[in-house]
Design a protein around this motif. Structure first.
Motif, PDB file in Angstrom:
ATOM      1  N   LEU A 147      13.119 -54.788 -86.177  1.00  0.00           N
ATOM      2  CA  LEU A 147      13.365 -54.405 -87.573  1.00  0.00           C
ATOM      3  C   LEU A 147      12.094 -53.835 -88.202  1.00  0.00           C
ATOM      4  O   LEU A 147      12.139 -52.821 -88.910  1.00  0.00           O
ATOM      5  CB  LEU A 147      13.876 -55.612 -88.364  1.00  0.00           C
ATOM      6  CG  LEU A 147      14.258 -55.357 -89.830  1.00  0.00           C
ATOM      7  CD1 LEU A 147      15.388 -56.294 -90.266  1.00  0.00           C
ATOM      8  CD2 LEU A 147      13.073 -55.524 -90.778  1.00  0.00           C
ATOM      9  N   TYR A 150      11.485 -50.248 -87.076  1.00  0.00           N
ATOM     10  CA  TYR A 150      12.308 -49.282 -87.813  1.00  0.00           C
ATOM     11  C   TYR A 150      11.761 -49.065 -89.221  1.00  0.00           C
ATOM     12  O   TYR A 150      11.716 -47.929 -89.711  1.00  0.00           O
ATOM     13  CB  TYR A 150      13.763 -49.752 -87.861  1.00  0.00           C
ATOM     14  CG  TYR A 150      14.553 -49.332 -86.641  1.00  0.00           C
ATOM     15  CD1 TYR A 150      15.415 -48.242 -86.691  1.00  0.00           C
ATOM     16  CD2 TYR A 150      14.420 -50.004 -85.435  1.00  0.00           C
ATOM     17  CE1 TYR A 150      16.130 -47.837 -85.578  1.00  0.00           C
ATOM     18  CE2 TYR A 150      15.121 -49.615 -84.315  1.00  0.00           C
ATOM     19  CZ  TYR A 150      15.981 -48.530 -84.389  1.00  0.00           C
ATOM     20  OH  TYR A 150      16.664 -48.139 -83.274  1.00  0.00           O
ATOM     21  N   ARG A 151      11.362 -50.133 -89.873  1.00  0.00           N
ATOM     22  CA  ARG A 151      10.774 -50.010 -91.215  1.00  0.00           C
ATOM     23  C   ARG A 151       9.532 -49.127 -91.172  1.00  0.00           C
ATOM     24  O   ARG A 151       9.364 -48.222 -92.009  1.00  0.00           O
ATOM     25  CB  ARG A 151      10.418 -51.397 -91.735  1.00  0.00           C
ATOM     26  CG  ARG A 151       9.727 -51.417 -93.092  1.00  0.00           C
ATOM     27  CD  ARG A 151       8.921 -52.694 -93.280  1.00  0.00           C
ATOM     28  NE  ARG A 151       7.845 -52.794 -92.288  1.00  0.00           N
ATOM     29  CZ  ARG A 151       7.163 -53.917 -92.057  1.00  0.00           C
ATOM     30  NH1 ARG A 151       7.450 -55.033 -92.699  1.00  0.00           N
ATOM     31  NH2 ARG A 151       6.187 -53.925 -91.151  1.00  0.00           N
ATOM     32  N   THR A 157      16.230 -50.773 -93.531  1.00  0.00           N
ATOM     33  CA  THR A 157      16.510 -51.981 -92.755  1.00  0.00           C
ATOM     34  C   THR A 157      17.373 -52.945 -93.551  1.00  0.00           C
ATOM     35  O   THR A 157      17.307 -53.003 -94.787  1.00  0.00           O
ATOM     36  CB  THR A 157      15.199 -52.685 -92.346  1.00  0.00           C
ATOM     37  OG1 THR A 157      14.436 -52.983 -93.527  1.00  0.00           O
ATOM     38  CG2 THR A 157      14.379 -51.818 -91.407  1.00  0.00           C
ATOM     39  N   ASN A 159      19.337 -57.109 -93.279  1.00  0.00           N
ATOM     40  CA  ASN A 159      19.398 -58.412 -92.626  1.00  0.00           C
ATOM     41  C   ASN A 159      20.471 -59.226 -93.342  1.00  0.00           C
ATOM     42  O   ASN A 159      20.328 -59.555 -94.520  1.00  0.00           O
ATOM     43  CB  ASN A 159      18.034 -59.098 -92.719  1.00  0.00           C
ATOM     44  CG  ASN A 159      17.884 -60.276 -91.775  1.00  0.00           C
ATOM     45  OD1 ASN A 159      18.778 -60.583 -90.993  1.00  0.00           O
ATOM     46  ND2 ASN A 159      16.740 -60.936 -91.841  1.00  0.00           N
ATOM     47  N   ILE A 213      12.371 -55.486 -96.625  1.00  0.00           N
ATOM     48  CA  ILE A 213      13.715 -55.224 -96.103  1.00  0.00           C
ATOM     49  C   ILE A 213      14.564 -54.695 -97.252  1.00  0.00           C
ATOM     50  O   ILE A 213      14.571 -55.255 -98.342  1.00  0.00           O
ATOM     51  CB  ILE A 213      14.321 -56.514 -95.522  1.00  0.00           C
ATOM     52  CG1 ILE A 213      13.386 -57.117 -94.468  1.00  0.00           C
ATOM     53  CG2 ILE A 213      15.690 -56.242 -94.907  1.00  0.00           C
ATOM     54  CD1 ILE A 213      13.782 -58.507 -94.019  1.00  0.00           C
ATOM     55  N   PHE A 322      18.843 -46.153 -89.881  1.00  0.00           N
ATOM     56  CA  PHE A 322      18.604 -47.527 -90.315  1.00  0.00           C
ATOM     57  C   PHE A 322      18.781 -48.498 -89.159  1.00  0.00           C
ATOM     58  O   PHE A 322      19.351 -48.175 -88.122  1.00  0.00           O
ATOM     59  CB  PHE A 322      19.543 -47.907 -91.469  1.00  0.00           C
ATOM     60  CG  PHE A 322      21.015 -47.940 -91.107  1.00  0.00           C
ATOM     61  CD1 PHE A 322      21.593 -49.057 -90.502  1.00  0.00           C
ATOM     62  CD2 PHE A 322      21.839 -46.851 -91.390  1.00  0.00           C
ATOM     63  CE1 PHE A 322      22.945 -49.088 -90.185  1.00  0.00           C
ATOM     64  CE2 PHE A 322      23.187 -46.874 -91.078  1.00  0.00           C
ATOM     65  CZ  PHE A 322      23.744 -47.995 -90.473  1.00  0.00           C
ATOM     66  N   PHE A 323      18.275 -49.715 -89.379  1.00  0.00           N
ATOM     67  CA  PHE A 323      18.508 -50.853 -88.479  1.00  0.00           C
ATOM     68  C   PHE A 323      19.121 -51.978 -89.299  1.00  0.00           C
ATOM     69  O   PHE A 323      18.604 -52.339 -90.357  1.00  0.00           O
ATOM     70  CB  PHE A 323      17.208 -51.343 -87.843  1.00  0.00           C
ATOM     71  CG  PHE A 323      17.390 -52.590 -87.006  1.00  0.00           C
ATOM     72  CD1 PHE A 323      17.741 -52.500 -85.673  1.00  0.00           C
ATOM     73  CD2 PHE A 323      17.246 -53.855 -87.569  1.00  0.00           C
ATOM     74  CE1 PHE A 323      17.926 -53.638 -84.902  1.00  0.00           C
ATOM     75  CE2 PHE A 323      17.438 -55.005 -86.807  1.00  0.00           C
ATOM     76  CZ  PHE A 323      17.781 -54.889 -85.475  1.00  0.00           C
TER      77      PHE A 323
END
Length: 554
Positions: A147, A150-151, A157, A159, A213, A322-323
């Protein structure tokens, strides 16, 4: 390739529409259509723009089967059963020790297992995305998570979890701490070095918001209500210092239309969120019966996992990608309570979440979807109410009784060390087939963080070239006396020549990179083809060229 895929994947997932209706894809004749070409067409080696990782905590094949039998019947198929690529995943971790060779923990908890796919590295029980050490209270090395990659690549991101957001699985996605119990700033008794007052990163709750996030949704409001070292609660810090918008129920979440006014922190319960079914707790001698069915629970204004995931995808969707990690946590927690209905309800909900992801993937085919678990559990389908220490029986969609047992302990149940299912769809999805380890997921997912294929570093040295000339055929006697070859090179500093016949190497020679003619004796050559392979190397790399010479019978 096709035959291997057919062997690995079997007969799962033929027609998506049939799966959604819970209808078997296998006819009365017992056969299944040939899917080799279809599966081959789904192999996509491109790097994904988006990754959606869907976790069913404690969701092993036995739990999937029990839920499928109950919800759809024995011949039904969940959407997660229909993903084109399926494999098995090992879940072992480490025990604390002196290192560097730590003892193997064959049965792990959610912290090291979630850390494994998050970081690509194994660690010890209760450790969150941080390396192993001599003792749980001794911090290890902080590991970067997928994560965070990716950020840092400029992608959004998310969660999401139905547990407290500070629980092990969501924590491992974006925080590093020596003990999963250190969820809020008032929970740091065993993580003193992590305290911000001591120069650390803070508790899990503090790290989650500090790590920027974009979308955080789940339970655990009580952790964010704790007082931080700087004064005020973690929620106050998130809103006042980091511009988070905090929402607390379904209607507030629905009203969020974009991330333009800041990231979103959704806290929908004080602790874990509510399971979808009322409990049916297994008992010695059996609970429930052949006519028992699960009842819907009153979840108030809590959004479901599929609703949270859908909103997260809506907010995260952008050109860069995105993740998103999203977890159905209550499968595991209700299994720990020997509550078969609670676990089934949340597995049903994770399947609804898979459908949400697949719907998004239809118009965004550069999205990788992975569905898996963190570890196996002790839910077992058995033949009767005396088939385990604690059992429970429900009536399935087939109208028949299904009995499950929990036997790892006298009350409640515990994790087991079995391998678990992993399934995927989209770019890089074929890499989950066969048997892999949880750490392998990190590499599969992380490829999308760069977005494009890495460019090899430039070199000032040209790649070497090599030429090889040889007669098309020789007699056995000529081969034994020596075959004349001619070579030519540029920008090469070393060269070797090998001669093989079948799988046998029959000659090896070092070759001058000045080029020219020389003779290679093939004393072991038999009638048939001999392959000469010339390998050359230089500062600019390596090159290979081959020639085939036929040895005649006379």
């Amino acid at each position: 390739m096709n035959s291997r895929l057919t062997r690995v994947l079997g007969t799962a997932a033929v027609v998506g529409a049939l799966a959604l209706a819970g209808t078997t894809a296998i006819g009365a004749s017992g056969g299944a259509e040939d899917r080799s070409a279809e599966l081959a067409s789904k192999i996509d080696p491109q790097k994904p723009r988006n990754v959606i990782l869907i976790i069913g905590d404690g969701m092993d094949d036995s739990m999937i089967t029990a839920a499928r039998n109950y919800e759809l019947g024995a011949d039904g198929r969940f959407a997660l059963d229909e993903l084109p690529f399926t494999g098995a995943m090992t879940t072992h971790g480490y025990k604390v020790g002196e290192g560097p060779d730590y003892p193997i923990a064959y049965v792990s908890d959610s912290a090291p297992t979630a850390s494994a796919w998050s970081t690509g590295k194994k660690t010890v029980d209760s450790r969150v995305s941080q390396g192993p050490s001599t003792d749980l209270e001794v911090p290890g090395e902080d590991y970067e998570t997928v994560l965070q990659k990716y950020r840092d690549a400029g992608k959004r991101t998310g969660n999401v979890s139905t547990a407290e957001l500070t629980d092990a699985t969501p924590a491992a996605a974006a925080t590093s701490i020596n003990n999963r119990a250190c969820q809020g700033p008032e929970d740091l008794e065993t993580c003193t070095e992590a305290q911000k007052a001591n120069g650390g990163k803070g508790s899990i709750a503090e790290q989650l918001v500090d790590n920027e996030i974009d979308v955080i949704l789940g339970g655990g409001a009580q952790r964010f209500a704790q007082e931080a070292d700087e004064g005020g609660t973690v929620s106050d810090y998130a809103t006042e210092e980091l511009d988070y918008n905090v929402v607390s129920d379904r209607s507030e979440l629905d009203s969020v239309g974009s991330l333009e006014e800041g990231p979103i922190l959704g806290l929908f319960s004080e602790g874990n969120m509510t399971p979808h079914y009322e409990p049916l707790v297994a008992q010695p001698g059996g609970a429930g019966g052949p006519d028992t069915q699960c009842s819907d629970a009153d979840r108030g204004d809590e959004p479901s996992l599929s609703e949270m995931t859908g909103k997260a995808i809506e907010l995260l969707d952008n050109k860069k990608g995105f993740f998103l990690q999203t977890e159905s946590a209550m499968i595991d927690k209700q299994e720990h309570a020997s509550d078969i209905c609670g676990a089934i309800g949340d597995l049903r909900e994770i399947d609804a979440t898979v459908k949400v992801a697949l719907e998004y993937q239809k118009s965004n085919p550069d999205t990788l979807i992975i569905v898996t678990a963190d570890h196996a559990h002790s839910t077992q389908i058995v033949g009767s109410a005396d088939g385990g220490k604690q059992t429970a029986t429900v009536r399935t969609a087939d109208g028949d009784p299904l009995t499950v047992a929990y036997s790892t302990q006298d009350e409640g149940s515990a994790h087991t060390g079995s391998q678990i299912r992993v399934a995927a769809s989209g770019p890089q999805a074929a890499n989950v087939t066969g048997t892999i380890d949880q750490t392998d997921l990190f590499g599969i997912m992380a490829r999308g963080a760069s977005g494009t294929k890495p460019t090899p570093p430039p070199t000032s040295h040209p790649k070497p070239t090599a030429t090889l000339k040889a007669p098309s055929s020789v007699s056995p006697s000529e081969a034994h006396k020596g075959v004349r070859l001619t070579t030519g090179f540029s920008d090469a500093s070393k060269a070797t020549l090998t001669a093989t016949q079948g799988r046998k190497k029959i000659a090896t020679e070092k070759v001058s990179t000045k080029g020219g003619s020389f003779v290679v004796k093939l004393r072991e050559a038999q009638p048939g083809k001999v392959t000469f392979t010339l390998n050359a190397s230089g500062k600019g790399g390596k090159t290979t060229t081959t020639k085939t010479v036929r040895v005649t019978k006379r």
